[in-house]
Motif scaffolding. Structure first.
Motif, PDB file in Angstrom:
ATOM      1  N   TYR A   1       3.025  17.240   0.935  1.00  0.00           N
ATOM      2  CA  TYR A   1       4.029  17.287   2.114  1.00  0.00           C
ATOM      3  C   TYR A   1       5.340  17.514   1.352  1.00  0.00           C
ATOM      4  CZ  TYR A   1       0.605  15.579   5.281  1.00  0.00           C
ATOM      5  OH  TYR A   1      -0.363  15.597   6.047  1.00  0.00           O
ATOM      6  N   PRO A   2       6.444  18.204   2.070  1.00  0.00           N
ATOM      7  CA  PRO A   2       7.544  18.533   1.395  1.00  0.00           C
ATOM      8  C   PRO A   2       8.405  17.471   1.151  1.00  0.00           C
ATOM      9  CG  PRO A   2       7.612  19.410   3.896  1.00  0.00           C
ATOM     10  CD  PRO A   2       6.208  18.725   3.279  1.00  0.00           C
ATOM     11  N   ASP A   3       8.166  16.139   1.640  1.00  0.00           N
ATOM     12  CA  ASP A   3       8.997  15.196   1.243  1.00  0.00           C
ATOM     13  C   ASP A   3       8.967  14.364  -0.072  1.00  0.00           C
ATOM     14  OD1 ASP A   3       6.677  14.003   2.109  1.00  0.00           O
ATOM     15  OD2 ASP A   3       7.543  12.329   2.974  1.00  0.00           O
ATOM     16  N   SER A   4       7.617  14.394  -0.515  1.00  0.00           N
ATOM     17  CA  SER A   4       7.533  13.823  -1.803  1.00  0.00           C
ATOM     18  C   SER A   4       6.175  14.236  -2.461  1.00  0.00           C
ATOM     19  CB  SER A   4       7.350  12.401  -1.699  1.00  0.00           C
ATOM     20  OG  SER A   4       6.879  11.494  -2.756  1.00  0.00           O
ATOM     21  N   PHE A   5       6.221  14.357  -3.831  1.00  0.00           N
ATOM     22  CA  PHE A   5       4.969  14.764  -4.544  1.00  0.00           C
ATOM     23  C   PHE A   5       3.819  13.892  -4.213  1.00  0.00           C
ATOM     24  CE2 PHE A   5       2.122  14.577  -8.353  1.00  0.00           C
ATOM     25  CZ  PHE A   5       1.750  16.032  -8.248  1.00  0.00           C
ATOM     26  N   GLN A   6       4.194  12.636  -3.976  1.00  0.00           N
ATOM     27  CA  GLN A   6       3.180  11.378  -3.944  1.00  0.00           C
ATOM     28  C   GLN A   6       2.451  11.585  -2.392  1.00  0.00           C
ATOM     29  OE1 GLN A   6       6.318  10.977  -5.467  1.00  0.00           O
ATOM     30  NE2 GLN A   6       5.327  10.653  -7.477  1.00  0.00           N
ATOM     31  N   ASN A   7       3.171  12.275  -1.415  1.00  0.00           N
ATOM     32  CA  ASN A   7       2.736  12.310  -0.116  1.00  0.00           C
ATOM     33  C   ASN A   7       1.741  13.518   0.064  1.00  0.00           C
ATOM     34  OD1 ASN A   7       2.493  11.515   2.532  1.00  0.00           O
ATOM     35  ND2 ASN A   7       4.436  12.184   3.119  1.00  0.00           N
ATOM     36  N   THR A   8       0.213  13.188   0.199  1.00  0.00           N
ATOM     37  CA  THR A   8      -0.427  14.319   0.083  1.00  0.00           C
ATOM     38  C   THR A   8      -1.434  14.028   1.358  1.00  0.00           C
ATOM     39  OG1 THR A   8      -2.316  13.407  -0.763  1.00  0.00           O
ATOM     40  CG2 THR A   8      -0.762  14.023  -2.196  1.00  0.00           C
ATOM     41  N   HIS A   9      -2.150  15.199   1.837  1.00  0.00           N
ATOM     42  CA  HIS A   9      -3.049  15.134   3.017  1.00  0.00           C
ATOM     43  C   HIS A   9      -4.086  14.197   2.781  1.00  0.00           C
ATOM     44  CE1 HIS A   9      -5.765  17.969   0.878  1.00  0.00           C
ATOM     45  NE2 HIS A   9      -6.440  17.821   2.013  1.00  0.00           N
TER      46      HIS A   9
ATOM     47  N   GLY B   1      -3.640  11.267   1.460  1.00  0.00           N
ATOM     48  CA  GLY B   1      -2.980  10.003   1.411  1.00  0.00           C
ATOM     49  C   GLY B   1      -1.931   9.649   0.240  1.00  0.00           C
ATOM     50  N   LYS B   2      -1.349   8.729   0.106  1.00  0.00           N
ATOM     51  CA  LYS B   2      -0.407   8.597  -1.074  1.00  0.00           C
ATOM     52  C   LYS B   2      -1.215   8.456  -2.267  1.00  0.00           C
ATOM     53  CE  LYS B   2       3.653   7.548   1.279  1.00  0.00           C
ATOM     54  NZ  LYS B   2       4.851   8.286   1.043  1.00  0.00           N
ATOM     55  N   ILE B   3      -0.299   9.114  -3.402  1.00  0.00           N
ATOM     56  CA  ILE B   3      -0.876   8.955  -4.524  1.00  0.00           C
ATOM     57  C   ILE B   3       0.109   8.146  -5.599  1.00  0.00           C
ATOM     58  CG2 ILE B   3      -2.504  10.913  -4.648  1.00  0.00           C
ATOM     59  CD1 ILE B   3      -0.238  12.457  -6.189  1.00  0.00           C
ATOM     60  N   GLY B   4      -0.101   7.738  -6.821  1.00  0.00           N
ATOM     61  CA  GLY B   4       0.705   7.199  -7.801  1.00  0.00           C
ATOM     62  C   GLY B   4       0.811   5.860  -7.628  1.00  0.00           C
ATOM     63  N   LYS B   5       1.705   5.103  -8.464  1.00  0.00           N
ATOM     64  CA  LYS B   5       1.853   3.669  -8.452  1.00  0.00           C
ATOM     65  C   LYS B   5       2.554   2.962  -6.999  1.00  0.00           C
ATOM     66  CE  LYS B   5       2.830   3.663 -13.403  1.00  0.00           C
ATOM     67  NZ  LYS B   5       3.381   3.188 -14.460  1.00  0.00           N
ATOM     68  N   ASN B   6       3.387   3.719  -6.435  1.00  0.00           N
ATOM     69  CA  ASN B   6       4.032   3.182  -5.191  1.00  0.00           C
ATOM     70  C   ASN B   6       3.133   3.334  -4.016  1.00  0.00           C
ATOM     71  OD1 ASN B   6       6.032   2.196  -7.014  1.00  0.00           O
ATOM     72  ND2 ASN B   6       7.070   4.288  -6.761  1.00  0.00           N
ATOM     73  N   ARG B   7       2.036   3.759  -4.021  1.00  0.00           N
ATOM     74  CA  ARG B   7       1.322   4.102  -2.837  1.00  0.00           C
ATOM     75  C   ARG B   7       1.031   2.649  -2.212  1.00  0.00           C
ATOM     76  NH1 ARG B   7      -4.510   5.738  -5.309  1.00  0.00           N
ATOM     77  NH2 ARG B   7      -4.883   3.806  -6.480  1.00  0.00           N
ATOM     78  N   GLU B   8       1.020   2.885  -0.731  1.00  0.00           N
ATOM     79  CA  GLU B   8       1.063   1.403   0.082  1.00  0.00           C
ATOM     80  C   GLU B   8      -0.264   1.549   0.812  1.00  0.00           C
ATOM     81  OE1 GLU B   8       4.694   1.354   2.398  1.00  0.00           O
ATOM     82  OE2 GLU B   8       5.847   1.480   0.538  1.00  0.00           O
TER      83      GLU B   8
END
Length: 119
Positions: free
Chosen positions: A102-110, A112-119
């Motif tokens: 998604y255009p708001d963040s690299f961690q925000n994907t279709h 779900g969230k990826i990376g250390k800060n995913r919730e």
């Protein structure tokens, strides 16, 4: 991510490997270019919108299929090779949980969230 999705993308990866095997190119090309689509992440040096646009274009399964089919239709084996590698790489990324961005963040994907800060 659910096991069912991972198995589906694993099947897609095998299909991409099979499609590459139908080309006349050496497996060194496959190994050497497998991570080339990740160069598209350089778009994130501009901003997240550009990064997501470039990343999604080079990681979209539909684009990979169109490139491969264009190679088949036009009898251009290098397009078949590129399409098969794009398809295989994108499927591999999906197995690891890296979806389209998604255009708001690299961690925000279709997927779900990826990376250390995913919730």
């Amino acid at each position: 991510m659910k096991l069912q999705l991972k198995l589906e993308y694993a099947a897609f990866l095998l299909l991409g490997i099979y499609a590459f095997a139908q080309t006349e190119y050496s497996w060194w090309w496959f190994a050497g270019l497998f991570f080339a689509p990740d160069i598209s992440m350089l778009g994130y040096t501009v901003n997240t919108k550009t990064g997501a646009l470039l990343y999604n274009f080079f990681h979209h399964l539909g684009v990979a299929i169109l490139v491969y089919l264009a190679g088949v239709y036009l009898s251009l084996p290098y397009l078949q090779m590129i399409g098969a590698i794009l398809f295989s790489h994108s499927s591999f990324d999906r197995i690891l949980g890296y979806g389209l961005k998604y255009p708001d963040s690299f961690q925000n994907t279709h997927l779900g969230k990826i990376g250390k800060n995913r919730e």
